[in-house]
Design an enzyme around this catalytic site. Structure first.
Site, mmCIF file in Angstrom:
data_model
loop_
_atom_site.group_PDB
_atom_site.id
_atom_site.type_symbol
_atom_site.label_atom_id
_atom_site.label_comp_id
_atom_site.label_asym_id
_atom_site.label_seq_id
_atom_site.Cartn_x
_atom_site.Cartn_y
_atom_site.Cartn_z
ATOM 1 N N HIS A 1 0.823 -1.206 0.000
ATOM 2 C CA HIS A 1 0.000 0.000 0.000
ATOM 3 C C HIS A 1 0.861 1.261 0.000
ATOM 4 O O HIS A 1 0.561 2.233 -0.677
ATOM 5 C CB HIS A 1 -0.911 -0.040 1.232
ATOM 6 C CG HIS A 1 -1.993 0.984 1.234
ATOM 7 N ND1 HIS A 1 -3.163 0.831 0.539
ATOM 8 C CD2 HIS A 1 -2.072 2.177 1.860
ATOM 9 C CE1 HIS A 1 -3.923 1.881 0.734
ATOM 10 N NE2 HIS A 1 -3.292 2.719 1.524
ATOM 11 N N HIS B 1 -10.390 2.755 -1.277
ATOM 12 C CA HIS B 1 -10.612 2.288 0.079
ATOM 13 C C HIS B 1 -11.389 0.978 0.009
ATOM 14 O O HIS B 1 -12.432 0.813 0.633
ATOM 15 C CB HIS B 1 -11.337 3.351 0.918
ATOM 16 C CG HIS B 1 -10.559 3.743 2.132
ATOM 17 N ND1 HIS B 1 -11.126 4.134 3.301
ATOM 18 C CD2 HIS B 1 -9.222 3.786 2.351
ATOM 19 C CE1 HIS B 1 -10.176 4.419 4.179
ATOM 20 N NE2 HIS B 1 -9.012 4.222 3.630
ATOM 21 N N GLY C 1 -2.141 9.147 -8.653
ATOM 22 C CA GLY C 1 -2.804 7.853 -8.730
ATOM 23 C C GLY C 1 -2.562 7.016 -7.506
ATOM 24 O O GLY C 1 -1.922 7.433 -6.534
#
Lengths: 230, 731
Positions: free
Chosen positions: B46, B92, B526
């Protein structure tokens, strides 16, 4: 017309309101922080829409206790004009300046859409540029706009001509289908007995420019400017 | 918490054996628990983009109007008038599956912070949502929670939610996608960056207090789900949009002064990533004293504070002589303001708590030796060509099926829960035009905003699908009359350790890069979301594109609504492409064939022509042709304007259903008063154009003589969402 827009923490339509006021009266409103208490020289006090204090306790309940509200109340008691829109309407009811309460929408969902409003009387400073029975369009955007009061209060409001606006069909019919949030007797806005304080849920300030889809809300502000010109 | 730090714990934290060996080499000793936590989140997929970075680098990111490309909190472009648009889209996905309301809400909150941290007032939110099979009860619960969460947060902060897209597909059953995009406006010479500077300068924490929520959220978002997904709920953060609203106003007020040296929001990996990135970018060291961190719970450890993902927090480096000005602003807004450290010349992050050094890590190796994987790829197989497909039901029945199917049905039920007008600048609301149009306060210009992706195309051919997503965003902006300027991308894929998934990723990037280059539509920001798999089953590859364009004169914007007495002209070539079309799936019951090819030169030629016509004020309405083809596009235009259409017979050479439902790219339907002039100028520009109908009346009259009244069409279009969401209770 000297207007003031009160800014509570969490309010979010204060800019929309300031734009509409400046567009119609040619003068920027004074932006008043909720901890201020001086409203001298102000003709019209506006409590704008938004989520004061996040609506975390009850919509408008905490803002109603803000220092500025003592000054707003004094302004109204002097016969000054007050416009409360959406959260501003909720604050006025929580402050006891208008009767009743705004409950969760009947659908239990936030509603953001255009509604149609029927003008119940055109002889007030807010509606003098509309006709009685005229229907105008306004965006609404709220989760708690379901007007409620006991029957005696509703009867009194109607009897004394204090219902300002009702949710209607585009051709003016007062029917359940037009009553988007489930308000008692389709009530969208009410006055104080002196007709100087108006609370309403929809947002006429967001429809004052053809570019944004229409000017249906503009006569409300034009009327105030004409009434309070100085 | 006397947890033994060893390889087993490192694995629990998501670090591989090799990665843990690297940690040991950098540290020269066994790390503390806090240090291991810092490494594990900074090196998570992440935060580190370790599987995707090699591919992301191949995207075009430059243009004369790009002020800041990828690498900052959000992308920044010059939109004229001395203004910059600042925007980004972020996923998310994982939290939204575990806890839909808070997952989606905090997704909106996080992307807002990425934008206002750079000095912009947010003026619009958009989203790109993918959900599983509507027949599953769980899908309904997730849709309800996500929509409420997006509305609950966006409505409260007072940023209008003006656009987005929703698809349904069983591949998202266990992995819904929630991609949120924020667009903000700032003076172009007042952009705030995150690189810390000035040894000794104070490091200031503002916003909400720190709690134990969201610890290891970034790690959770970097792994597949198993059967225990529900147990991961404590890793999801809880949003407080009221505090966010205060934070926006306080930050913008402070940004009008000269107090800020650097600023960054605390997003994924909270205090860790913000402090490490700010110091790292500035080439300085940082020392934090956690005792000063505002805390909402007692007894928090250094490990918990460094890894907490409590929301609505920012980290700033201030000019020491302006500290009091800043403190006064945050106190006015009733927000916490705490000096929690200072910059040093050590090149290390040192974290102290209760007089003990809990972490002491050299910053350069933490960044430079972050894992970077050239993961193996397998080239996705090209789909077999689709042979002729007969029309089993006819045009009218086909249209009625398509206009009511979950992927096309009216989204009004969703939009009606999002405040799309707050701010008073919304020129084209959701459904009013192909892109949302939001005017810039006190300026004549407006931005046109859209999110796009067609996952079924991407699955069949990721390269074509990647190009198509970019082209469709460009087309949607063009269809309002705006000039497309730049995109943000949100790459949602499965497990990158599988070569076929990495092959999809690489191919999609290839297609996107080609389209961005050909259309002068660079990527400026992005986000990548991998491991979108549950029990080994991956999602359709979904490279969602958020596009931004500018209209110099907002009053030139056109929407899709028809009025009577106009001609409809179809721009672009129609080969009758049915491969991967919605008609093929919904009417013929097949999901096969290659997706429609995207000819980027044709795309650009057709789009530039259409935009020119719109700006010449001769076009009343314009709609691009996408899902469901020309007939669905026209039906949507008719419904939007409550005006009927009489269609002309299709040109010879293409079967009727292929002409009306085919999904050839680069096409638009234009409504004009003078079709002869339009056809003439199209011929002059070498752009295919054909008159296909005229407007008026209350019916849609099909070329085969069939007639559908608008109320019938509308009922079919508007049935799905309310019937589904208000239908009988399911578990």
């Amino acid at each position: 017309m000297h207007a003031a827009v009160v800014v509570f923490p969490g309010i979010n339509r204060e800019r929309d309101m300031a734009i509409a006021l400046e567009k119609t009266c040619g003068r920027k409103p004074r932006m008043v922080w909720h901890k201020e208490t001086d409203l001298s020289g102000i003709d019209l006090v506006v409590l704008p829409g938004g989520f004061s204090y996040g609506d975390y306790l009850r919509c408008g309940a905490m803002a109603a206790q803000s220092p500025v509200m003592r000054a707003v109340r004094a302004h109204a008691e002097r016969g000054g004009h007050v416009l409360g829109v959406c959260n501003g309407f909720q604050i006025l009811t929580e402050a006891g300046m208008l009767p009743g309460a705004l409950l969760r929408n009947a659908s239990l969902r936030f509603l953001s859409m255009d509604c149609h409003l029927r003008v119940e009387r055109a002889d007030t400073d807010f509606t003098r540029h509309y006709q009685r029975g005229q229907v105008f369009r306004a965006p609404l955007a709220h989760g708690d706009g379901n007007y409620f009061a006991d029957d005696a209060t509703l009867d009194r409001l109607e009897g004394e001509g204090l219902v300002a606006l009702r949710y209607a069909t585009p051709d003016g019919a007062i029917v359940p289908e037009a009553n988007l949030n489930g308000s008692a007797r389709n009530i969208a806005g009410i006055y104080t007995p002196n007709l100087r304080v108006l609370g309403l849920m929809p947002h006429p300030e967001d429809l004052v420019d053809p570019l944004m889809g229409g000017t249906d809300g503009k006569p409300l502000f034009d009327g105030l400017v004409a009434a309070l010109a100085a | 918490m006397a947890q033994q730090v060893n390889q087993a714990l490192a694995r629990q934290f998501g670090l591989s054996a090799d990665e843990y060996a690297k940690v040991l080499a950098i540290m020269g000793r066994t790390p503390t628990l806090t240090e291991l936590g810092v490494f594990s989140v900074m090196w998570s997929e992440h935060c580190s983009y370790k599987s995707s970075r090699v591919w992301l680098k191949t995207l075009p990111t430059k243009a004369p109007w790009v002020i800041h490309g990828p690498g900052e909190n959000a992308g920044v472009i010059d939109i004229g008038d001395g203004l910059a648009a600042i925007f980004k889209m972020e996923s998310h996905n994982h939290p939204s599956f575990i806890e839909p309301y808070q997952g989606a809400a905090t997704g909106v909150g996080g992307i807002l912070r990425d934008v206002f941290t750079m000095g912009a007032r947010p003026i619009a939110n958009l989203n790109a949502l993918r959900f599983g099979d509507p027949a599953l009860p769980r899908t309904r619960r997730i849709v309800d929670g996500v929509v409420r969460g997006i509305g609950g947060y966006g409505n409260c902060v007072g940023v209008p939610t003006v656009g987005g897209e929703i698809n349904f597909h069983p591949s998202y059953n266990g992995n819904p996608l929630v991609n949120a995009m924020t667009v903000g406006i700032a003076p172009k010479d007042r952009i705030f960056l995150s690189a810390a500077a000035g040894i000794g300068n104070p490091v200031v924490y503002v916003g909400s207090k720190t709690g134990r929520d969201g610890i290891h959220g970034a790690t959770m978002a970097s792994a597949e789900f198993g059967k225990d997904a529900e147990e991961k709920r404590p890793t999801v953060q809880v949003g407080d949009p009221f505090t966010e609203k205060l934070l926006i106003e306080a930050c913008l007020e402070l940004m009008a002064t000269d107090a800020i040296v650097a600023i960054q929001d605390m997003g994924a990996a909270g205090l860790t990533s913000s402090s490490v990135e700010m110091a790292g970018k500035g080439g300085v060291g940082i020392e934090l004293v956690l005792d000063q961190v505002p805390q909402r719970e007692t007894g928090m450890t250094a490990y918990e504070m460094m890894l907490s993902e409590s929301q609505e927090r920012m980290l700033m480096v201030l000019r020491p002589d302006r500290q009091d000005v800043a403190r006064a602003i945050f106190e006015k807004w009733d927000l916490d303001f705490a000096v929690i450290g200072h910059l040093t010349d050590t090149g290390r992050i040192v974290v102290k708590h209760r007089g003990v050094v809990e972490a002491d890590i050299p910053l350069d190796p933490l960044a430079e030796q972050a894992p970077l994987y050239h993961r193996p790829t397998v080239e996705p197989p090209k789909p077999a060509p689709l042979g002729p497909v007969a029309d089993p039901v006819g045009l009218a029945a086909g249209l009625m099926t398509l206009i009511g199917c979950p992927d096309v049905a009216s989204r009004a039920w969703v939009w009606d829960q999002y405040d799309s007008t707050v701010g008073g600048q919304t020129v084209k609301r959701p459904g009013g035009a192909d892109a949302a149009v939001v005017k810039i306060e006190d300026h004549a210009r407006a931005l046109a905003l859209t999110t796009d992706c067609t996952p079924r195309y991407c699955k069949a051919d990721p390269e074509v699908g990647g190009a198509q997503a970019v082209a469709e965003a460009w087309r949607n902006i063009t269809a309002t009359g705006a000039l497309p300027l730049a995109v943000t991308d949100n790459m949602n894929f499965g497990n990158p350790e599988k070569p076929e998934i990495m092959g999809q990723f690489a191919a999609a990037i290839r297609g996107m890069a080609a389209a961005c280059t050909a259309l002068d539509f660079p990527v400026v920001s992005g986000n990548v979301s991998l491991y979108n798999e549950t029990e080994g089953k991956g999602i359709l590859p979904t490279p969602a594109i958020g596009g931004v364009g500018v209209l110099e004169d907002a009053s030139k914007a056109v929407g899709i609504a028809l009025i009577p007495e106009l001609d409809l002209v179809l721009i672009g070539h129609s080969a009758g492409w049915l491969g991967q079309s919605l008609w093929l799936r919904e009417v013929a019951g097949r999901e096969d064939g290659p997706p429609p090819p995207v000819d980027l030169a044709v795309e650009r030629r057709n789009g530039d022509f259409v935009r020119g016509r719109i700006l010449s004020s001769t076009v009343h309405a314009c709609h691009d042709v996408s899902d469901g083809g020309v007939l669905v596009a026209i039906a949507e235009m008719a419904l939007a304007g409550n005006t009927g259409v009489r269609l002309l017979p299709e040109p010879a050479g293409v079967p009727p259903h292929a002409f009306w439902f085919g999904e050839d790219q680069g096409r638009y339907v234009l409504a004009v008063a003078d079709s002869a002039a339009l056809l003439q100028s199209a011929a002059f520009a070498g752009v295919p154009a054909v008159r296909i109908g005229q407007t008026g009346g209350g019916d849609l009259t099909l070329p085969d003589g069939g007639t559908i009244s608008l109320p019938t069409l509308r009922a079919a279009h508007e049935r799905f969402f309310p019937a589904w969401m208000n239908g009988p209770a399911t578990r």
